[in-house]
Motif scaffolding. Structure first.
Motif, PDB file in Angstrom:
ATOM      1  N   ALA A  56       0.837  -1.206   0.000  1.00 17.12           N
ATOM      2  CA  ALA A  56       0.000   0.000   0.000  1.00 17.12           C
ATOM      3  C   ALA A  56       0.869   1.252   0.000  1.00 17.12           C
ATOM      4  CB  ALA A  56      -0.924  -0.009   1.214  1.00 17.12           C
ATOM      5  N   LYS A  57       1.919   1.254   0.792  1.00 19.78           N
ATOM      6  CA  LYS A  57       2.790   2.431   0.893  1.00 19.78           C
ATOM      7  C   LYS A  57       3.544   2.689  -0.400  1.00 19.78           C
ATOM      8  CE  LYS A  57       3.526   1.728   5.874  1.00 19.78           C
ATOM      9  NZ  LYS A  57       4.522   1.329   6.906  1.00 19.78           N
ATOM     10  N   SER A  58       3.891   1.619  -1.097  1.00 21.73           N
ATOM     11  CA  SER A  58       4.713   1.763  -2.305  1.00 21.73           C
ATOM     12  C   SER A  58       3.904   2.132  -3.542  1.00 21.73           C
ATOM     13  CB  SER A  58       5.452   0.455  -2.585  1.00 21.73           C
ATOM     14  OG  SER A  58       4.540  -0.555  -2.985  1.00 21.73           O
ATOM     15  N   GLY A  59       2.578   1.998  -3.463  1.00 19.56           N
ATOM     16  CA  GLY A  59       1.748   2.274  -4.627  1.00 19.56           C
ATOM     17  C   GLY A  59       1.378   1.026  -5.402  1.00 19.56           C
ATOM     18  N   LEU A  60       1.834  -0.134  -4.943  1.00 18.71           N
ATOM     19  CA  LEU A  60       1.474  -1.376  -5.622  1.00 18.71           C
ATOM     20  C   LEU A  60      -0.032  -1.622  -5.510  1.00 18.71           C
ATOM     21  CD1 LEU A  60       2.754  -3.727  -7.189  1.00 18.71           C
ATOM     22  CD2 LEU A  60       2.947  -4.957  -5.018  1.00 18.71           C
ATOM     23  N   ILE A  61      -0.573  -1.314  -4.343  1.00 21.58           N
ATOM     24  CA  ILE A  61      -2.021  -1.385  -4.162  1.00 21.58           C
ATOM     25  C   ILE A  61      -2.613  -0.052  -4.599  1.00 21.58           C
ATOM     26  CG2 ILE A  61      -3.898  -1.499  -2.472  1.00 21.58           C
ATOM     27  CD1 ILE A  61      -2.297  -3.485  -0.884  1.00 21.58           C
ATOM     28  N   GLU A  62      -3.386  -0.087  -5.667  1.00 21.33           N
ATOM     29  CA  GLU A  62      -4.036   1.111  -6.195  1.00 21.33           C
ATOM     30  C   GLU A  62      -5.550   1.044  -6.097  1.00 21.33           C
ATOM     31  OE1 GLU A  62      -1.047   2.443  -9.780  1.00 21.33           O
ATOM     32  OE2 GLU A  62      -2.458   0.811 -10.178  1.00 21.33           O
ATOM     33  N   ASP A  63      -6.088  -0.148  -6.244  1.00 24.43           N
ATOM     34  CA  ASP A  63      -7.535  -0.344  -6.252  1.00 24.43           C
ATOM     35  C   ASP A  63      -7.925  -1.353  -5.184  1.00 24.43           C
ATOM     36  OD1 ASP A  63      -7.917   1.299  -8.627  1.00 24.43           O
ATOM     37  OD2 ASP A  63      -7.032  -0.363  -9.744  1.00 24.43           O
ATOM     38  N   LEU A  64      -9.204  -1.323  -4.829  1.00 22.06           N
ATOM     39  CA  LEU A  64      -9.693  -2.210  -3.776  1.00 22.06           C
ATOM     40  C   LEU A  64      -9.372  -3.666  -4.061  1.00 22.06           C
ATOM     41  CD1 LEU A  64     -11.368  -2.900  -1.283  1.00 22.06           C
ATOM     42  CD2 LEU A  64     -13.442  -2.683  -2.691  1.00 22.06           C
ATOM     43  N   GLU A  65      -9.555  -4.107  -5.312  1.00 23.73           N
ATOM     44  CA  GLU A  65      -9.352  -5.513  -5.632  1.00 23.73           C
ATOM     45  C   GLU A  65      -7.898  -5.948  -5.488  1.00 23.73           C
ATOM     46  OE1 GLU A  65     -10.716  -3.510  -9.549  1.00 23.73           O
ATOM     47  OE2 GLU A  65     -10.804  -3.100  -7.407  1.00 23.73           O
ATOM     48  N   ASP A  66      -6.949  -4.996  -5.469  1.00 24.84           N
ATOM     49  CA  ASP A  66      -5.542  -5.340  -5.254  1.00 24.84           C
ATOM     50  C   ASP A  66      -5.310  -5.920  -3.864  1.00 24.84           C
ATOM     51  OD1 ASP A  66      -4.852  -4.347  -7.777  1.00 24.84           O
ATOM     52  OD2 ASP A  66      -4.506  -2.331  -7.001  1.00 24.84           O
ATOM     53  N   THR A  67      -6.173  -5.554  -2.917  1.00 30.37           N
ATOM     54  CA  THR A  67      -5.970  -6.026  -1.539  1.00 30.37           C
ATOM     55  C   THR A  67      -6.095  -7.538  -1.451  1.00 30.37           C
ATOM     56  OG1 THR A  67      -8.314  -5.687  -0.967  1.00 30.37           O
ATOM     57  CG2 THR A  67      -6.799  -3.849  -0.579  1.00 30.37           C
TER      58      THR A  67
END
Length: 495
Positions: free
Chosen positions: A115-126
């Protein structure tokens, strides 16, 4: 008891736009935000705006270390048992995003390097990178975020099917994408078995998420790791074949790097471009809608009986006193035939500030087939209109003009005129062509015999089996969404 049974709708799942859930237990399908991102209609765009603004707010709070803001945003997420989607056994409860889960989710997201790095951008990335988050949690969070549009949809379907609404029902937290705050009010909603009910369009539910961690790992991350090892002269995973080719086996990659969610997260953080490339590929592929057959299987319901629906239409007595019955039966037949291309039917919809009414209107969310063909060929078709004429006499110019007067570049310029028969069919079809040539829109006229042809074409596609033995030349199977009769009629309008 299903919604259709509880409210005596006289419908089955195939003719309903929403998931015909059990009013007590759950149906094992899930709302997938990736499917919503591929909707082009106003309702879908509103949902997308809500998903984007909410999750961007969450990520901003996480990256800024604003625990109070993060707790406020995620703390208003609860278990959306009113949709009856998911995996509960027995009464809908306790399976998803409860208060403790929201606390845990906030803590995991705050600690997540993804999340901090920007890899998680959208809800489904979680679901890829946060422990114990899977399709059920993503679905529950999505339901919370788009609760406002789901309430509006439920009220629309209640109007279509005359489902009674109860005053003063607590809406639950509703996300406001302008103020970036949660709001709550008392509204009208159906109440079944003492519990409020939210209906969900079957167009946005799936068995699994469009983004697949297994698919990503197998087809993207593992090949990237294999390529790295093959190009590394110090690699201990390389096997040199007899012809001198270097080979790294998939099993050796899995044993060395692992395949669990933490392993995938760790290796993806080091190769973020691999995941971003995967997402770009998936964005370009519209998720395949859940089919009639799949819904029947997971919901333990019967698939649509096209012949019975057609029989109901053609056996309706003609005349004004039976017009409403004919209207409803045409909508049931067309809704089953045209799913998933056309969705969200509205009956007797007011336009021009109530000065005109359309018998049936549909939202066009087709990704292929005839209804996608319309938009690709610059025929405005965001919405499609159907006028129903249960006459025992000839339809003529007034009926044709009535439908074409509903058209506009913004709403759409394609419609269907459903009627019982023609005294001179070719003459009326010529009138439809005159309307098209005068740039007043495209009207396809369908009588009872045409309805039968539509059903026959769909059944041919549904029941098609490959020829045995296989011919020398590949055989292209018929597809439900192609509707050859509609193509034929449209071609006659423009040729």
């Amino acid at each position: 008891m299903r919604v259709s049974e509880y409210y005596n709708l006289g419908r089955t799942q195939g003719t309903l736009d929403f998931v015909d859930v059990d009013t007590v237990a759950d149906v094992p399908v899930y709302i997938d935000p990736s499917t919503i991102r591929h909707l082009s209609d106003d309702w879908g765009q509103e949902c997308i705006f809500m998903l984007t603004t909410f999750f961007d707010s969450v990520l901003d709070a996480v990256r800024q270390g604003d625990k109070e803001r993060s707790a406020y945003l995620l703390g208003n997420l609860g278990e959306p048992n009113e949709t009856h989607l998911g995996i509960s056994k027995g009464k809908s409860a306790g399976r998803g995003f409860g208060k403790q889960m929201s606390v845990d989710f906030a803590a995991k997201l705050a600690a997540s390097q993804a999340a901090k790095s920007g890899l998680i951008e959208d809800l489904e990335d979680t679901a890829f990178f946060i422990d114990k988050v899977d399709k059920d949690i993503v679905s529950d969070i999505t339901t919370n975020i788009i609760r406002g549009p789901l309430i509006a949809y439920t009220q629309q379907m209640a109007a279509v099917f005359r489902i009674p609404l109860v005053e003063g029902v607590d809406s639950g937290p509703v996300w406001n994408p302008q103020s970036l705050k949660w709001e709550q009010e008392y509204i009208k909603l159906p109440v079944a078995d003492g519990e409020k009910l939210l209906l969900v369009p079957k167009l946005i539910v799936r068995r699994d998420l469009h983004l697949s961690r297994g698919e990503y790992y197998k087809n993207h991350l593992v090949p990237a790791l294999q390529a790295e090892e093959e190009s590394d002269p110090r690699s201990k995973l390389v096997t040199v074949l007899k012809n001198g080719t270097k080979k790294v086996y998939r099993g050796d990659i899995e044993r060395t790097y692992g395949s669990s969610k933490p392993d995938v997260t760790r290796e993806t953080l080091r190769r973020a471009s691999v995941y971003h490339h995967y997402k770009e590929i998936k964005k370009g592929i519209a998720p395949k809608p859940i089919s009639h057959e799949e819904l029947s299987e997971v919901g333990n319901t019967t698939p649509p009986d096209y012949k019975a629906l057609l029989k109901a239409v053609v056996e309706t007595p003609t005349g004004k006193e039976h017009a409403h019955i004919y209207h409803a039966r045409v909508e049931a037949l067309l809704s089953a035939l045209f799913y998933p291309s056309l969705a969200m039917p509205e009956m007797e919809e007011d336009i021009h500030e109530g000065r005109k009414r359309v018998d049936i209107s549909y939202t066009n969310n087709a990704t292929d087939g005839f209804f996608r063909f319309l938009s690709r060929h610059k025929i405005p078709s965001q919405y499609l209109f159907v006028e129903c004429k249960n006459y025992g006499k000839e339809v003529g110019n007034p009926e044709l003009d009535q439908l074409s007067s509903r058209f506009s570049p913004l709403r759409g310029k394609f419609g269907i005129l459903a009627c019982r028969s023609f005294a001179d069919k070719e003459r009326f079809l010529s009138r439809c062509r005159d309307t098209a040539m005068d740039h007043r829109g495209f009207v396809v006229a369908l009588d009872d015999s045409d309805m039968k042809q539509l059903v026959d074409d769909v059944l041919e596609a549904v029941n098609w089996t490959p020829p045995d033995p296989s011919p020398a030349e590949p055989v292209v199977p018929p597809r439900v969404q192609d509707y050859p009769l509609l193509h034929e009629r449209l071609k006659a309008l423009v040729s």
